[in-house]
Design an enzyme around this catalytic site. Sequence first.
Site, PDB file in Angstrom:
ATOM      1  N   ASN A  19      34.886  42.411  34.960  1.00 49.84           N
ATOM      2  CA  ASN A  19      35.684  43.532  34.494  1.00 49.84           C
ATOM      3  C   ASN A  19      35.122  43.735  33.070  1.00 49.84           C
ATOM      4  O   ASN A  19      34.553  42.865  32.412  1.00 49.84           O
ATOM      5  CB  ASN A  19      37.108  43.109  34.712  1.00 49.84           C
ATOM      6  CG  ASN A  19      37.785  42.282  33.577  1.00 49.84           C
ATOM      7  OD1 ASN A  19      37.351  42.249  32.437  1.00 49.84           O
ATOM      8  ND2 ASN A  19      38.163  41.401  34.201  1.00 49.84           N
ATOM      9  N   ASN A  70      46.493  36.639  41.574  1.00 51.35           N
ATOM     10  CA  ASN A  70      45.666  37.126  42.578  1.00 51.35           C
ATOM     11  C   ASN A  70      45.303  36.254  43.824  1.00 51.35           C
ATOM     12  O   ASN A  70      44.807  36.566  44.780  1.00 51.35           O
ATOM     13  CB  ASN A  70      44.268  37.482  41.741  1.00 51.35           C
ATOM     14  CG  ASN A  70      44.234  38.128  40.702  1.00 51.35           C
ATOM     15  OD1 ASN A  70      44.085  38.032  39.585  1.00 51.35           O
ATOM     16  ND2 ASN A  70      44.705  39.348  41.132  1.00 51.35           N
ATOM     17  N   ARG A  89      34.904  34.472  42.208  1.00 52.79           N
ATOM     18  CA  ARG A  89      36.410  34.344  42.502  1.00 52.79           C
ATOM     19  C   ARG A  89      36.394  33.877  43.740  1.00 52.79           C
ATOM     20  O   ARG A  89      37.701  33.348  44.087  1.00 52.79           O
ATOM     21  CB  ARG A  89      37.337  35.459  41.937  1.00 52.79           C
ATOM     22  CG  ARG A  89      37.336  35.774  40.705  1.00 52.79           C
ATOM     23  CD  ARG A  89      38.472  36.441  40.170  1.00 52.79           C
ATOM     24  NE  ARG A  89      39.844  35.320  40.207  1.00 52.79           N
ATOM     25  CZ  ARG A  89      40.877  35.994  40.131  1.00 52.79           C
ATOM     26  NH1 ARG A  89      41.321  37.113  39.365  1.00 52.79           N
ATOM     27  NH2 ARG A  89      41.947  34.782  39.975  1.00 52.79           N
ATOM     28  N   HIS A 172      43.250  46.031  38.248  1.00 56.56           N
ATOM     29  CA  HIS A 172      44.310  45.609  39.058  1.00 56.56           C
ATOM     30  C   HIS A 172      45.543  46.422  38.844  1.00 56.56           C
ATOM     31  O   HIS A 172      45.771  46.688  37.522  1.00 56.56           O
ATOM     32  CB  HIS A 172      44.705  44.111  38.720  1.00 56.56           C
ATOM     33  CG  HIS A 172      43.771  43.322  39.414  1.00 56.56           C
ATOM     34  ND1 HIS A 172      43.283  41.976  38.650  1.00 56.56           N
ATOM     35  CD2 HIS A 172      43.042  43.347  40.748  1.00 56.56           C
ATOM     36  CE1 HIS A 172      42.618  41.383  39.615  1.00 56.56           C
ATOM     37  NE2 HIS A 172      42.330  41.855  40.753  1.00 56.56           N
ATOM     38  N   ASP A 174      48.633  45.551  38.528  1.00 58.50           N
ATOM     39  CA  ASP A 174      49.400  44.847  37.528  1.00 58.50           C
ATOM     40  C   ASP A 174      48.877  45.178  35.951  1.00 58.50           C
ATOM     41  O   ASP A 174      49.556  44.718  35.037  1.00 58.50           O
ATOM     42  CB  ASP A 174      49.662  43.388  37.781  1.00 58.50           C
ATOM     43  CG  ASP A 174      48.338  42.545  37.603  1.00 58.50           C
ATOM     44  OD1 ASP A 174      47.452  42.973  37.016  1.00 58.50           O
ATOM     45  OD2 ASP A 174      48.493  41.424  38.140  1.00 58.50           O
ATOM     46  N   CYS A 268      49.600  38.253  35.482  1.00 55.55           N
ATOM     47  CA  CYS A 268      48.841  37.721  36.256  1.00 55.55           C
ATOM     48  C   CYS A 268      48.521  36.304  36.271  1.00 55.55           C
ATOM     49  O   CYS A 268      47.750  35.565  36.912  1.00 55.55           O
ATOM     50  CB  CYS A 268      47.390  38.783  36.204  1.00 55.55           C
ATOM     51  SG  CYS A 268      46.788  38.939  34.734  1.00 55.55           S
TER      52      CYS A 268
END
Length: 292
Positions: A19, A70, A89, A172, A174, A268
Amino acid sequence: MPLFLMTDPVCFDVSYQINPWMRPKAWRPEHRAAAQVASANLKAALKAAGAHVETIEAVHGLPDLVFPANAAVVLDGRVLLARFRHAERQGEEAVFRSVFARLKTRGLVEELVDLPEGVFQEGAGDCIWDADRHLFWAGFGPRSSKGSIAIIGRTFGEEVVALELASDRFYHLDTCFCPLAGGQVLYYPEAFTPAAQAMIRERVPTAQRIEATAQEAEAFCVNAVNLGAQLIMARAPASLRAKLNAHSYSLTEVDLDPFILSGGAAYCMTLRLDRSSQPQPAILAAAPLAAE
Ligand code: ARG
């Protein structure tokens, strides 16, 4: 008692970039020590607000395991296990699966559900329960696939409002959207497509929309944990504090700078495990820290 999952940050770093916030070259070894302090302070803030925290062990080579939001969508004891978009991930999936299997043997969750092949869904980071409206708000685009929306609906038998995310910086849901216990929604409109913005305005009346500015969203303050009238978040600009106080929310701010270097903050770094679709009694105000 609200129950949250957190991860020991001992293996946290920024060693890859998935990101725009992540800059491996800017990562310094001393950030890891700062991350330990930041994570401990967040945990203390959750406990002071009346929550219980389960902490899972770190795993070498999986630095983003510190973001358990996540890992899954959890409601009424049902756990929809995540599938990550990025290879970096994907190793977390097996780790979180065994974490949830252990939580199940302890009776802390009831049932594990898998996503169908080919569908990405990055857990509560992209799927947030709105207790006041009795529905899920689900983000898609940068990480979770659009196809995840119908699966969430089928898995939980609840309404899901799909919001397309428009910015790679707010990748995301959130990071840019936070429904609050009193029915308000704290959100950063520019992170959404015009259609998603219209959907939010349709569902949330003007008096309940608390719009974050770019500066407030970039401080990762929309990525907040809400417990009743309390909000736990990264250090907030005074402008945001004033807006939330005007709606009778009190803020607990934690310096989460090391985690912001990875593109994450309070929400998160946690995953709520005891979320229920049934109306909940209001959570009482926090006991003072000294009484802990
Ligand atoms: N570095 C992590 C990633 O890019 C940060 C995840 C933050 N999580 C969240 N739900 N916003 O995946």
